[in-house]
Write an enzyme that holds these catalytic residues in place. Structure first.
Site, short mmCIF file in Angstrom:
data_model
loop_
_atom_site.label_atom_id
_atom_site.label_comp_id
_atom_site.label_asym_id
_atom_site.label_seq_id
_atom_site.Cartn_x
_atom_site.Cartn_y
_atom_site.Cartn_z
N GLY A 81 -28.09 39.24 -5.97
CA GLY A 81 -27.34 39.96 -7.00
C GLY A 81 -25.88 39.56 -6.95
N GLU A 82 -24.99 40.53 -7.24
CA GLU A 82 -23.54 40.31 -7.17
C GLU A 82 -23.07 39.17 -8.05
OE1 GLU A 82 -22.29 39.98 -3.06
OE2 GLU A 82 -23.78 41.45 -2.42
N GLY A 83 -23.79 38.91 -9.14
CA GLY A 83 -23.40 37.87 -10.08
C GLY A 83 -23.90 36.48 -9.74
N THR A 84 -24.57 36.31 -8.60
CA THR A 84 -24.98 34.97 -8.19
C THR A 84 -26.02 34.37 -9.13
OG1 THR A 84 -26.60 35.94 -6.66
CG2 THR A 84 -24.46 35.32 -5.75
#
Length: 370
Positions: free
Chosen positions: A326-329
């Protein structure tokens, strides 16, 4: 704060230019031989051309990873591998440049923006180690309510968070950002997202409950139970999307929804990251059915809730590499594909039409010589 009629987005969000998309498709057929040799890159080039309103698509030159940060009260039930109230640690890691999203952003030439809408930070810790003002300028509240037994937000807070997302969309569009890679930094966010997806898709909690941050079987059962309890509170307010976000969402989910809708108004294309952004997209679709035409799904994150939401949104993930961080990856990993599609669309020369070979008449039979 005045009342917000989000139903207006139904008429404000228009579809990308279908004529431009057809022109892009026709041009792609003239530059790529044989047709289809570059696979789905042609579809991405056509999508970029339509959301940009020009043929050929111009290069993606100013992408930005936008991460909304918040803590969720439901994390107190130990439904996450991370301790409740520790989303600020994720934020600090990104701000220090040591997260995976930082590495990918540097590699692919994207900027990163973090927006705190609901972090629950200890005041003493914040006094000793304050967050930058540009991160905290849109803070709505310290964490959200425990959605299995209480509302995540008040009606006023839900509207404030939603308007924050709209404001951020306007700021990014005005600053020249040409592609947003949308993600979240949250603890407990996948649980709230599961509630929204199950409620809007009419499914049971077990269908949308995933492993999130990497939980074990016991935590999964607690998470499933929390989603099931929150679903009982979500179903009575399904007709009012802002009320639904207040009851069982959170500040980040409300802000993400507001951002997605206003981005559609401003014709700003977006790549979705994981299950949290997919849940917000599902809420936004209920408000404006044309909005998904402005989005791409970056990658399949392995969450059953995300798969359910993307199926309802008719979005196919661009990648499936088993990345669950997650976290935009996930959104950032898809950026090179979009950059490649734009570059091929702009730089490949048109090829001449193939010359048809005319059939030669058969030579007459020669008489036999006696």
């Amino acid at each position: 704060m005045t009342g917000l009629n989000i139903d207006d987005f139904g008429s404000l969000v228009e579809r990308p230019d279908a004529g431009v998309r057809r022109d892009s498709h026709d041009r792609w057929q003239r530059v790529v031989r044989p047709a289809g040799a570059l696979g789905k890159l042609g579809e991405l080039a056509d999508w970029l051309a339509s959301v940009q309103g020009q043929v050929p698509a111009r290069p993606v030159s100013r992408p930005k990873a936008l991460l909304f940060a918040a803590d969720h009260g439901v994390a107190a039930l130990n439904v996450s591998a991370r301790p409740a109230g520790t989303a600020v640690d994720l934020v600090r890691r990104v701000l220090e440049g040591g997260s995976a999203v930082n590495v990918l952003a540097r590699q692919y030439g994207a900027q990163i923006r973090v927006v705190d809408v609901g972090l629950a930070v200890d005041p003493e810790d914040l006094a000793k180690n304050p967050l930058p003002p540009e991160v905290t300028a849109h803070h709505v509240r310290d964490g959200s309510g425990r959605i299995d037994i209480e509302d995540a937000l008040t009606a006023e807070e839900a509207e404030q968070a939603f308007r924050t997302g709209m404001t951020i969309a306007d700021e990014e569009a005005d600053s020249g950002t040409d592609l947003v890679l949308l993600g979240d930094l949250s603890v407990g966010g996948t649980t709230a997202a599961g509630v929204l997806i199950a409620a809007l898709c009419g499914t049971d909690a077990s269908v949308v409950t995933g492993r999130g941050s990497g939980i074990d079987d016991l935590a999964w059962m607690r998470k499933c139970s929390a989603i099931r309890d929150a679903l009982r509170r979500a179903r009575p307010v399904l007709g009012d999307q802002l009320q639904l976000l207040a009851a069982t969402g959170g500040a980040d989910l409300a802000a993400l929804t507001g951002f997605l809708l206003q981005a559609g108004v401003r014709k700003l294309p977006v790549v979705l990251d994981g299950v949290v952004t997919a849940a917000a997209a599902l809420v936004a679709q209920r408000v404006a059915f044309r909005a998904p035409d402005w989005w791409q799904a970056g990658q399949a994150g392995g969450e059953p809730g995300q798969a359910k939401a993307l199926d309802r949104l008719s979005l196919d993930p661009l990648l499936d590499q088993g990345v669950t961080l997650g976290e935009g990856t996930g959104a950032l990993l898809a950026l090179p594909l979009l950059q490649a599609a734009a570059a091929l669309s702009a730089e490949l020369p048109e090829q001449p039409e193939a010359t048809e070979v005319t059939e030669q008449p058969e030579a007459p039979e020669q008489p036999e010589i006696p």
